[in-house]
Structure formats: structure tokens, C-alpha cells
Design a protein around this motif. Structure first.
Motif, PDB file in Angstrom:
ATOM      1  N   GLU A 193       0.807  -1.217   0.000  1.00  0.00           N
ATOM      2  CA  GLU A 193       0.000   0.000   0.000  1.00  0.00           C
ATOM      3  C   GLU A 193       0.842   1.271   0.000  1.00  0.00           C
ATOM      4  N   ARG A 194       2.127   1.137   0.243  1.00  0.00           N
ATOM      5  CA  ARG A 194       2.990   2.314   0.400  1.00  0.00           C
ATOM      6  C   ARG A 194       3.393   2.916  -0.937  1.00  0.00           C
ATOM      7  N   GLU A 195       3.328   4.237  -1.027  1.00  0.00           N
ATOM      8  CA  GLU A 195       3.832   4.952  -2.193  1.00  0.00           C
ATOM      9  C   GLU A 195       5.318   5.227  -1.982  1.00  0.00           C
ATOM     10  N   ARG A 196       6.077   5.106  -3.062  1.00  0.00           N
ATOM     11  CA  ARG A 196       7.520   5.335  -2.996  1.00  0.00           C
ATOM     12  C   ARG A 196       7.918   6.264  -4.134  1.00  0.00           C
ATOM     13  N   TYR A 197       8.971   7.025  -3.909  1.00  0.00           N
ATOM     14  CA  TYR A 197       9.484   7.912  -4.951  1.00  0.00           C
ATOM     15  C   TYR A 197      10.860   7.417  -5.389  1.00  0.00           C
ATOM     16  N   GLY A 198      11.319   7.901  -6.527  1.00  0.00           N
ATOM     17  CA  GLY A 198      12.518   7.394  -7.177  1.00  0.00           C
ATOM     18  C   GLY A 198      13.751   7.293  -6.306  1.00  0.00           C
ATOM     19  N   LEU A 199      14.151   8.379  -5.671  1.00  0.00           N
ATOM     20  CA  LEU A 199      15.378   8.365  -4.880  1.00  0.00           C
ATOM     21  C   LEU A 199      15.292   7.370  -3.728  1.00  0.00           C
ATOM     22  N   GLU A 200      14.126   7.272  -3.134  1.00  0.00           N
ATOM     23  CA  GLU A 200      13.910   6.303  -2.057  1.00  0.00           C
ATOM     24  C   GLU A 200      14.110   4.873  -2.575  1.00  0.00           C
ATOM     25  N   ILE A 201      13.561   4.591  -3.744  1.00  0.00           N
ATOM     26  CA  ILE A 201      13.685   3.253  -4.333  1.00  0.00           C
ATOM     27  C   ILE A 201      15.146   2.973  -4.667  1.00  0.00           C
ATOM     28  N   ILE A 202      15.829   3.955  -5.234  1.00  0.00           N
ATOM     29  CA  ILE A 202      17.244   3.799  -5.583  1.00  0.00           C
ATOM     30  C   ILE A 202      18.050   3.418  -4.351  1.00  0.00           C
ATOM     31  N   ARG A 203      17.818   4.129  -3.269  1.00  0.00           N
ATOM     32  CA  ARG A 203      18.565   3.860  -2.027  1.00  0.00           C
ATOM     33  C   ARG A 203      18.228   2.499  -1.439  1.00  0.00           C
ATOM     34  N   GLU A 204      16.932   2.191  -1.340  1.00  0.00           N
ATOM     35  CA  GLU A 204      16.517   0.952  -0.680  1.00  0.00           C
ATOM     36  C   GLU A 204      16.807  -0.296  -1.508  1.00  0.00           C
ATOM     37  N   ALA A 205      16.746  -0.182  -2.826  1.00  0.00           N
ATOM     38  CA  ALA A 205      17.027  -1.332  -3.689  1.00  0.00           C
ATOM     39  C   ALA A 205      18.487  -1.368  -4.124  1.00  0.00           C
ATOM     40  N   ASN A 206      19.251  -0.354  -3.712  1.00  0.00           N
ATOM     41  CA  ASN A 206      20.677  -0.264  -4.027  1.00  0.00           C
ATOM     42  C   ASN A 206      20.922  -0.304  -5.547  1.00  0.00           C
ATOM     43  N   LEU A 207      20.254   0.611  -6.244  1.00  0.00           N
ATOM     44  CA  LEU A 207      20.353   0.684  -7.707  1.00  0.00           C
ATOM     45  C   LEU A 207      21.008   1.985  -8.134  1.00  0.00           C
ATOM     46  N   LYS A 208      21.464   1.999  -9.364  1.00  0.00           N
ATOM     47  CA  LYS A 208      21.930   3.237  -9.989  1.00  0.00           C
ATOM     48  C   LYS A 208      20.718   3.897 -10.640  1.00  0.00           C
ATOM     49  N   SER A 209      20.707   5.215 -10.656  1.00  0.00           N
ATOM     50  CA  SER A 209      19.531   5.930 -11.149  1.00  0.00           C
ATOM     51  C   SER A 209      19.196   5.592 -12.597  1.00  0.00           C
ATOM     52  N   GLY A 210      20.194   5.347 -13.396  1.00  0.00           N
ATOM     53  CA  GLY A 210      19.947   5.026 -14.800  1.00  0.00           C
ATOM     54  C   GLY A 210      19.225   3.708 -15.001  1.00  0.00           C
ATOM     55  N   LEU A 211      19.258   2.838 -14.013  1.00  0.00           N
ATOM     56  CA  LEU A 211      18.561   1.551 -14.106  1.00  0.00           C
ATOM     57  C   LEU A 211      17.111   1.653 -13.651  1.00  0.00           C
ATOM     58  N   LEU A 212      16.853   2.506 -12.692  1.00  0.00           N
ATOM     59  CA  LEU A 212      15.541   2.505 -12.054  1.00  0.00           C
ATOM     60  C   LEU A 212      14.403   2.913 -12.974  1.00  0.00           C
ATOM     61  N   TYR A 213      14.542   4.027 -13.651  1.00  0.00           N
ATOM     62  CA  TYR A 213      13.394   4.564 -14.375  1.00  0.00           C
ATOM     63  C   TYR A 213      12.932   3.686 -15.541  1.00  0.00           C
ATOM     64  N   PRO A 214      13.822   3.044 -16.277  1.00  0.00           N
ATOM     65  CA  PRO A 214      13.332   2.086 -17.284  1.00  0.00           C
ATOM     66  C   PRO A 214      12.581   0.906 -16.638  1.00  0.00           C
ATOM     67  N   ILE A 215      13.031   0.476 -15.472  1.00  0.00           N
ATOM     68  CA  ILE A 215      12.349  -0.609 -14.757  1.00  0.00           C
ATOM     69  C   ILE A 215      10.953  -0.159 -14.347  1.00  0.00           C
ATOM     70  N   LEU A 216      10.858   1.034 -13.750  1.00  0.00           N
ATOM     71  CA  LEU A 216       9.551   1.547 -13.328  1.00  0.00           C
ATOM     72  C   LEU A 216       8.614   1.700 -14.524  1.00  0.00           C
ATOM     73  N   HIS A 217       9.146   2.210 -15.619  1.00  0.00           N
ATOM     74  CA  HIS A 217       8.327   2.387 -16.828  1.00  0.00           C
ATOM     75  C   HIS A 217       7.803   1.038 -17.326  1.00  0.00           C
TER      76      HIS A 217
END
Length: 113
Positions: free
Chosen positions: A24-48
Motif C-alpha cells: 500500500e505504500r507509495e515510494r518515490y525514485g530516490l527512495e527506491i534507488i537507495r533501498e534497492a541499491n540501484l543506480k539511477s539510470g537503471l531505475l526509471y526504465p524498470i519503473l516504466h
């Protein structure tokens, strides 16, 4: 024997697992990057991709909330709980592929030991 291709990358699986911790929790990009230990360039294509598949929904944070916090609005992502069983099935396929890969690589190591 040909190696079975994974349908989900380890990074994408980490993102889904993060959302499944609290569906039920909403998350934003930087939070996801930190918690999933990802690089920013990987996250947004995954979310899309996950939005296209219907696993996630997103919306802009209300302007008032952002202004009160002294920042610009964030894009908030949430697991679409209507797709929960499909999301869990995708993760289970990933787990099986990982298990098979480990078994195959273990067998290969034994063959060359």
C-alpha cells in the motif's frame, strides 16, 4: 543444453520485492534507488516497464505537499494491488530461474573440478 533466459533482471526483482514489503505504500525514485541499491539510470526504465505491465501505478505528489516540504513534487509509485498475484507469479518465475542457474553453474563447477 541452452541456458534459460530470465524474464526479470535481478535489479527489477529487487524493485518488485521492495514494493511487496508494503504493497500500500507509495515510494518515490530516490527512495527506491537507495533501498534497492540501484543506480539511477537503471531505475526509471524498470519503473516504466512495470507501469506498462500494470504492476505499478504512478501519480504526481500534490503540489501543496511538496511546497510545504520546500521541494518540487515527486512522482510517486505504488504497487497495483489488483495485479498482486501477477506480480508475485513474475517474482516466482525469477526465483525459479535463479535456482536453475545456480544448479547449472554448480553442476558445471563439479564437471570441471
Amino acid at each position: 543444453m541452452a541456458k534459460r533466459a530470465r524474464r526479470l533482471s535481478d535489479q527489477a526483482a529487487a524493485v518488485l520485492l521492495l514494493f511487496l514489503q508494503d504493497p500500500e505504500r507509495e515510494r518515490y525514485g530516490l527512495e527506491i534507488i537507495r533501498e534497492a541499491n540501484l543506480k539511477s539510470g537503471l531505475l526509471y526504465p524498470i519503473l516504466h516497464r512495470f507501469e506498462e505491465r500494470g504492476f505499478l501505478t504512478s501519480a504526481w505528489e500534490p503540489q501543496e505537499v511538496a511546497v510545504a516540504a520546500g521541494r518540487r513534487p515527486r512522482r510517486l509509485y505504488r504497487l497495483d494491488t489488483k495485479q498482486l498475484s501477477a506480480t508475485e507469479a513474475t517474482l516466482e518465475e525469477w526465483r525459479q530461474a535463479v535456482k536453475e542457474d545456480r544448479g547449472a553453474s554448480g553442476s558445471m563447477r563439479e564437471a570441471f573440478a
